[in-house]
Enzyme design. Sequence first.
Site, PDB file in Angstrom:
ATOM      1  N   ASN A   1     -22.243  26.226 -33.296  1.00 18.52           N
ATOM      2  CA  ASN A   1     -21.346  26.400 -34.561  1.00 18.52           C
ATOM      3  C   ASN A   1     -21.891  27.270 -35.613  1.00 18.52           C
ATOM      4  OD1 ASN A   1     -19.631  24.552 -33.679  1.00 18.52           O
ATOM      5  ND2 ASN A   1     -20.451  22.692 -34.685  1.00 18.52           N
TER       6      ASN A   1
ATOM      7  N   ARG B   1      -5.710  31.014 -26.182  1.00 22.83           N
ATOM      8  CA  ARG B   1      -6.999  31.031 -25.609  1.00 22.83           C
ATOM      9  C   ARG B   1      -6.743  30.222 -24.350  1.00 22.83           C
ATOM     10  NH1 ARG B   1     -10.863  31.927 -29.318  1.00 22.83           N
ATOM     11  NH2 ARG B   1     -10.544  31.029 -31.442  1.00 22.83           N
TER      12      ARG B   1
ATOM     13  N   ARG C   1     -10.288  35.303 -31.737  1.00 22.35           N
ATOM     14  CA  ARG C   1     -11.865  35.352 -31.834  1.00 22.35           C
ATOM     15  C   ARG C   1     -12.656  34.841 -30.782  1.00 22.35           C
ATOM     16  NH1 ARG C   1     -12.998  34.163 -37.253  1.00 22.35           N
ATOM     17  NH2 ARG C   1     -12.668  36.265 -37.960  1.00 22.35           N
TER      18      ARG C   1
ATOM     19  N   HIS D   1      -0.441  32.165 -33.145  1.00 22.13           N
ATOM     20  CA  HIS D   1      -1.242  31.051 -32.812  1.00 22.13           C
ATOM     21  C   HIS D   1      -0.609  29.727 -32.413  1.00 22.13           C
ATOM     22  CE1 HIS D   1      -3.893  27.697 -34.486  1.00 22.13           C
ATOM     23  NE2 HIS D   1      -4.779  28.356 -33.688  1.00 22.13           N
TER      24      HIS D   1
ATOM     25  N   TYR E   1     -10.457  18.613 -26.033  1.00 24.09           N
ATOM     26  CA  TYR E   1      -9.811  18.463 -27.336  1.00 24.09           C
ATOM     27  C   TYR E   1      -8.796  17.454 -27.484  1.00 24.09           C
ATOM     28  CZ  TYR E   1     -12.061  23.190 -28.491  1.00 24.09           C
ATOM     29  OH  TYR E   1     -12.710  24.224 -28.511  1.00 24.09           O
TER      30      TYR E   1
ATOM     31  N   ARG F   1     -10.968  17.125 -39.737  1.00 22.80           N
ATOM     32  CA  ARG F   1     -12.197  17.262 -38.938  1.00 22.80           C
ATOM     33  C   ARG F   1     -13.257  18.089 -39.783  1.00 22.80           C
ATOM     34  NH1 ARG F   1     -13.776  21.069 -35.330  1.00 22.80           N
ATOM     35  NH2 ARG F   1     -11.672  21.913 -35.141  1.00 22.80           N
TER      36      ARG F   1
ATOM     37  N   HIS G   1      -8.406  17.877 -32.585  1.00 20.44           N
ATOM     38  CA  HIS G   1      -7.803  19.260 -32.757  1.00 20.44           C
ATOM     39  C   HIS G   1      -6.246  19.289 -33.262  1.00 20.44           C
ATOM     40  CE1 HIS G   1      -6.202  23.258 -31.244  1.00 20.44           C
ATOM     41  NE2 HIS G   1      -7.587  23.566 -31.815  1.00 20.44           N
TER      42      HIS G   1
END
Length: 717
Positions: free
Chosen positions: A50, A382, A412, A442, A475, A571, A599
Amino acid sequence: MKFKEFEKPEYFVNRELSWIKFDDRVLSEARDKSLPLFERLKFLSITSSNLDEFYMVRVASLKDQVHAGYKKTDIAGMTSKEQLKAISQQTHDLVHVQYSTLNRSLVPALEKAGLHVIFEHEAFSEKQKEFVDQYFEDNVYPVLTPMAMDSSRPFPLIRNKTLNIGALLSKKDTKKGKEEIDFATVQVPSVLPRVVIIPSEKKGHTTVTLLEQIIERNIDKLFLSYDVICAHPYRIMRNADLSIDEDEAEDLLVEIQKQLKKRQWGEVIRLEVEDKMDSRLLDILKMEFQVHGDDIFFINGPLDLTMLMKVYGIDGYDQFKEPKYKPAAVPAFQNDKDIFQVIREGDVFLHHPYMSFDPVVNFVRQAAKDPDVLAIKQTLYRVSGNSPIIAALAQAAENGKQVSVLVELKARFDEENNIVWAKMLEKAGCHVIYGLVGLKTHSKITLVVRREENGIRRYVHLATGNYNDSTAKLYTDCGIFTCDERFGEDATAVFNMLSGYSEPKRWNKLIVAPIWMKDRFVKMIEREAEHAKNGEEAHIVAKMNSLCDPVIMAALYYASSCGVKVDLLVRGICCLKVGIPGISENIHVRSIVGNFLEHSRIFYFKNGGSDEIYMGSADWMPRNLDRRVEIVFPVEDEAIKEEILHVLDLEFRDNVKAHILQPDGAYEKSDKRGKVLVNSQMEFCREATEHAKAVKKEKKEKKRVFVPAEPAEDVEG
């Protein structure tokens, strides 16, 4: 309504400092002795990963602002320089706690468990020395490329995030009779395992060391005509924030490929070195990387703790790990029916990773093979390394179906991966869209158009998470399947908007960013405030990854000041403060950090008793609401509404993994004394498994019922 009085800087927390608090919550899991030992290692590894991304993107962006002379303050009233100073202090503290957790708590606990970790080659026994020297000769030496620096050879280019060993070498100048000192460096090869199992002193135990220690011990073999004065590992972090002028980019695919190469050579923004590094060696690194002061981290232990994930994967220590959870079957699909038939019978709710992701993969697979399916359209942000969804889309195109796929090239750190998939899909005959100029796409949506007896029918999957079969096991996300025509019409409009820039006059059900979503959320928050002012019960419950949009937060402050009860489950980043008198006394914020990464995005509004529930891909952040194509969708099926309310209820009762935001900005775990322990994630695992078993049992029992055969009909001759 304007919320100016609720937008004062003292009402907000800086976004970056709030993120550090999140990583600190992850770190607190590594320090929690009630967790299985190897799970603690995993959490420590995650904090390191992270922090790397945080520096490469967020800190890099602030550095760019300082270089550009940008003076504007953030929502909390801090300049870029002030933010960097505060970030540096807090990340140094965080790294100190990381290594004291490793050295004082985890390493001794691993020793007791029979796993010995040797972080310094000087501690090898004779037998181990013999082994690592041979290992070096056989496996490592042929791969290494030592690079020296002298008058004829400039300082070599060091790649981002790579682990390297710097050395000072001396060679006696016999003519001048004095010692000359040179610098050399060697990259620790990422193609070889960093965690190496070596012989153990005790039978039945396992001993590991790190590849850099094996290289360091044998470094003199790389510089035979020199004496090695010292050798120490170091690691750099570069600015990896891609800056692309999309209006000027002739071909986005080519431009992103160019920028990805530059990512390896951006400005150095962090240097990690061993705390006992020779000062002469350090001075060379500081000068060559142009890095000073707080950007240097002196590490008391091995650099780059992401390698702990490899230690976690060592065989034979299952008793120190949480048992692996196998996602349960989705009850609606536990039958022999065709997937489209099941969706026609009613909307289906999916809750991952508790329920299997297989129906989502099967939805695309079946559509690819079904002769009645005319078109498949999907957004991909993704995807996994060996994605079955990509394979199914390619097969669908080869089968002659219309396949349109939006591949977001600007996702990213997945840019490279997505370029590969985009090219493969194009080769298979899919129509590939590379998103919209200036906006990331997204949203998570799949549309299947099918020819049926009554005409064309559209099947839609909408979700909060990516079409990634790997992360779907890690997730927590929600999704629905529906063939409601209003959703089908909206889904078609979304894809037309993405491929042809056509904007629908109105939306039936979907709320779409960047144009319509923020206003709609603000109106729903204001509506709750009106209910509260009229003396009605008013309640907002929202679950998301991050909350930092100033307009939304000001609206929540306004609602709270009107008496609306606001329960937030955030979160990660939360820039809102609780307990401000007259402003946020009715706001409760919690964060769940558990085995799975929270998520999903869920939004509930009491609405005077006519409950409204929405799910979708958007967090309450400016980037999601203003600069991305996002979709939030209403949940209208009453049974599914009940399931989602149960999800929220259980998460707000969690007293094991929940951290509660305090008025002073700290996060604290609930006081569990005398209370029934509720770990929401474990509870969802149990419930999903039990529901699947119950359906399987019911199905089995139905099969056991013997139906008498009907007498054969008389056949006329």
